[in-house]
Motif scaffolding. Structure first.
Motif, PDB file in Angstrom:
ATOM      1  N   MET A 193      52.989  62.467 -17.123  1.00 11.38           N
ATOM      2  CA  MET A 193      53.830  61.615 -16.641  1.00 11.38           C
ATOM      3  C   MET A 193      54.555  60.461 -17.106  1.00 11.38           C
ATOM      4  SD  MET A 193      53.453  62.311 -12.285  1.00 11.38           S
ATOM      5  CE  MET A 193      51.975  61.116 -12.779  1.00 11.38           C
ATOM      6  N   ARG A 194      56.187  60.054 -16.808  1.00  9.16           N
ATOM      7  CA  ARG A 194      56.523  58.887 -17.573  1.00  9.16           C
ATOM      8  C   ARG A 194      56.232  58.089 -16.494  1.00  9.16           C
ATOM      9  NH1 ARG A 194      62.483  60.209 -18.863  1.00  9.16           N
ATOM     10  NH2 ARG A 194      62.475  57.960 -18.954  1.00  9.16           N
ATOM     11  N   PRO A 195      55.563  56.627 -17.596  1.00  9.79           N
ATOM     12  CA  PRO A 195      55.132  55.633 -16.422  1.00  9.79           C
ATOM     13  C   PRO A 195      56.517  54.653 -15.976  1.00  9.79           C
ATOM     14  CG  PRO A 195      54.795  55.608 -18.899  1.00  9.79           C
ATOM     15  CD  PRO A 195      55.413  56.642 -19.370  1.00  9.79           C
ATOM     16  N   GLY A 196      56.511  53.966 -14.842  1.00  9.76           N
ATOM     17  CA  GLY A 196      57.804  53.170 -14.597  1.00  9.76           C
ATOM     18  C   GLY A 196      58.973  54.204 -13.822  1.00  9.76           C
ATOM     19  N   ILE A 197      58.761  54.862 -13.203  1.00 10.67           N
ATOM     20  CA  ILE A 197      59.966  55.882 -13.066  1.00 10.67           C
ATOM     21  C   ILE A 197      59.332  56.572 -11.714  1.00 10.67           C
ATOM     22  CG2 ILE A 197      60.949  56.185 -15.186  1.00 10.67           C
ATOM     23  CD1 ILE A 197      60.089  58.978 -14.965  1.00 10.67           C
ATOM     24  N   HIS A 198      58.221  56.988 -11.409  1.00 16.32           N
ATOM     25  CA  HIS A 198      57.947  57.335 -10.211  1.00 16.32           C
ATOM     26  C   HIS A 198      57.081  56.159  -9.148  1.00 16.32           C
ATOM     27  CE1 HIS A 198      57.560  61.001 -12.263  1.00 16.32           C
ATOM     28  NE2 HIS A 198      57.077  60.941 -13.730  1.00 16.32           N
ATOM     29  N   PRO A 199      57.899  56.341  -7.843  1.00 12.97           N
ATOM     30  CA  PRO A 199      57.810  56.534  -6.665  1.00 12.97           C
ATOM     31  C   PRO A 199      56.258  56.296  -6.691  1.00 12.97           C
ATOM     32  CG  PRO A 199      58.583  57.978  -5.880  1.00 12.97           C
ATOM     33  CD  PRO A 199      58.492  57.967  -7.390  1.00 12.97           C
ATOM     34  N   GLN A 200      54.939  54.997  -5.784  1.00 12.39           N
ATOM     35  CA  GLN A 200      54.386  54.993  -5.041  1.00 12.39           C
ATOM     36  C   GLN A 200      53.768  55.622  -4.620  1.00 12.39           C
ATOM     37  OE1 GLN A 200      52.264  53.294  -7.666  1.00 12.39           O
ATOM     38  NE2 GLN A 200      50.172  53.581  -6.102  1.00 12.39           N
ATOM     39  N   SER A 201      52.916  56.151  -4.583  1.00  8.36           N
ATOM     40  CA  SER A 201      52.362  57.142  -3.363  1.00  8.36           C
ATOM     41  C   SER A 201      50.914  56.699  -3.315  1.00  8.36           C
ATOM     42  CB  SER A 201      51.491  58.545  -4.244  1.00  8.36           C
ATOM     43  OG  SER A 201      51.055  58.956  -2.999  1.00  8.36           O
ATOM     44  N   ALA A 250      56.519  63.210  20.114  1.00  6.55           N
ATOM     45  CA  ALA A 250      56.542  63.868  21.153  1.00  6.55           C
ATOM     46  C   ALA A 250      55.511  64.188  21.366  1.00  6.55           C
ATOM     47  CB  ALA A 250      57.446  64.783  20.488  1.00  6.55           C
ATOM     48  N   ALA A 251      54.046  63.998  20.864  1.00  4.91           N
ATOM     49  CA  ALA A 251      53.407  64.185  21.070  1.00  4.91           C
ATOM     50  C   ALA A 251      51.777  63.423  21.175  1.00  4.91           C
ATOM     51  CB  ALA A 251      52.318  65.231  20.307  1.00  4.91           C
ATOM     52  N   ASP A 252      52.466  62.022  20.677  1.00  5.58           N
ATOM     53  CA  ASP A 252      51.952  61.359  19.934  1.00  5.58           C
ATOM     54  C   ASP A 252      49.979  61.537  18.958  1.00  5.58           C
ATOM     55  OD1 ASP A 252      51.395  58.240  21.240  1.00  5.58           O
ATOM     56  OD2 ASP A 252      49.914  58.414  22.612  1.00  5.58           O
ATOM     57  N   THR A 253      50.081  61.825  18.437  1.00  4.85           N
ATOM     58  CA  THR A 253      49.193  62.399  17.588  1.00  4.85           C
ATOM     59  C   THR A 253      49.720  62.075  16.798  1.00  4.85           C
ATOM     60  OG1 THR A 253      49.183  64.331  18.075  1.00  4.85           O
ATOM     61  CG2 THR A 253      48.111  64.249  16.480  1.00  4.85           C
ATOM     62  N   LEU A 254      49.066  61.268  15.810  1.00  4.29           N
ATOM     63  CA  LEU A 254      48.719  60.585  14.798  1.00  4.29           C
ATOM     64  C   LEU A 254      48.000  61.435  13.178  1.00  4.29           C
ATOM     65  CD1 LEU A 254      46.912  57.024  15.948  1.00  4.29           C
ATOM     66  CD2 LEU A 254      49.551  57.788  14.952  1.00  4.29           C
ATOM     67  N   PHE A 255      48.487  61.199  12.561  1.00  3.12           N
ATOM     68  CA  PHE A 255      48.320  62.077  11.512  1.00  3.12           C
ATOM     69  C   PHE A 255      48.196  60.810  10.116  1.00  3.12           C
ATOM     70  CE2 PHE A 255      50.936  65.036  13.582  1.00  3.12           C
ATOM     71  CZ  PHE A 255      49.857  66.034  13.175  1.00  3.12           C
ATOM     72  N   LEU A 256      46.772  60.643   9.089  1.00  2.00           N
ATOM     73  CA  LEU A 256      47.139  60.570   7.792  1.00  2.00           C
ATOM     74  C   LEU A 256      47.434  60.763   6.879  1.00  2.00           C
ATOM     75  CD1 LEU A 256      46.042  57.187   6.693  1.00  2.00           C
ATOM     76  CD2 LEU A 256      43.747  58.012   6.620  1.00  2.00           C
ATOM     77  N   THR A 257      47.781  60.711   6.164  1.00  3.95           N
ATOM     78  CA  THR A 257      48.286  61.232   4.779  1.00  3.95           C
ATOM     79  C   THR A 257      48.435  60.747   3.546  1.00  3.95           C
ATOM     80  OG1 THR A 257      49.462  63.495   3.864  1.00  3.95           O
ATOM     81  CG2 THR A 257      50.396  62.276   5.339  1.00  3.95           C
ATOM     82  N   ARG A 258      49.019  61.260   2.040  1.00  5.50           N
ATOM     83  CA  ARG A 258      49.505  60.220   1.292  1.00  5.50           C
ATOM     84  C   ARG A 258      51.139  60.697   1.486  1.00  5.50           C
ATOM     85  NH1 ARG A 258      46.682  57.976  -1.789  1.00  5.50           N
ATOM     86  NH2 ARG A 258      47.865  57.938  -3.556  1.00  5.50           N
ATOM     87  N   SER A 259      52.099  59.541   0.848  1.00  7.10           N
ATOM     88  CA  SER A 259      53.060  59.395   1.117  1.00  7.10           C
ATOM     89  C   SER A 259      54.187  58.742   0.083  1.00  7.10           C
ATOM     90  CB  SER A 259      53.648  59.425   2.761  1.00  7.10           C
ATOM     91  OG  SER A 259      55.796  59.490   2.770  1.00  7.10           O
ATOM     92  N   THR A 260      55.223  58.583  -0.165  1.00 15.00           N
ATOM     93  CA  THR A 260      55.945  57.717  -0.353  1.00 15.00           C
ATOM     94  C   THR A 260      56.761  56.909   0.086  1.00 15.00           C
ATOM     95  OG1 THR A 260      57.304  59.356  -2.028  1.00 15.00           O
ATOM     96  CG2 THR A 260      55.830  58.905  -3.287  1.00 15.00           C
ATOM     97  N   ALA A 261      56.872  57.327   1.198  1.00 11.86           N
ATOM     98  CA  ALA A 261      58.301  56.591   2.404  1.00 11.86           C
ATOM     99  C   ALA A 261      57.449  55.127   2.372  1.00 11.86           C
ATOM    100  CB  ALA A 261      57.920  56.965   3.707  1.00 11.86           C
TER     101      ALA A 261
END
Length: 86
Positions: A1-9, A18-29
């Protein structure tokens, strides 16, 4: 991958409102809120309206729609479609 162009995950917590449930996962959001996870670490928090915990398809509460009745009603109102010429 090219450095400096990808968002930080990073690790992010998604909360299904709706279900009041929590999920831990990787994201760039990105998130403006934070939450303390079960291990005591603080993670960014993103609220979602629907996830696999509350979606009817995944929970088994999906309804079957009577499409045959709708098609017959449509044909009664507007007539049958014109036949195709060969």
């Amino acid at each position: 991958m090219r450095p400096g162009i990808h968002p930080q995950s990073r690790l992010v917590v998604f909360r299904d409102r709706a279900a009041d449930t929590l999920f831990l996962t990787r994201s760039t959001a990105t998130a403006s809120k934070t939450v303390v996870w079960e291990d005591g670490t603080t993670y960014p928090l993103i609220d979602v309206e629907t996830s696999s915990a509350s979606h009817p398809f995944y929970t088994g509460t999906a309804r079957v729609v009577d499409t045959a009745g709708r098609i017959e009603r449509f044909q009664r109102r507007y007539g049958r479609p014109a036949s195709t010429r060969g």
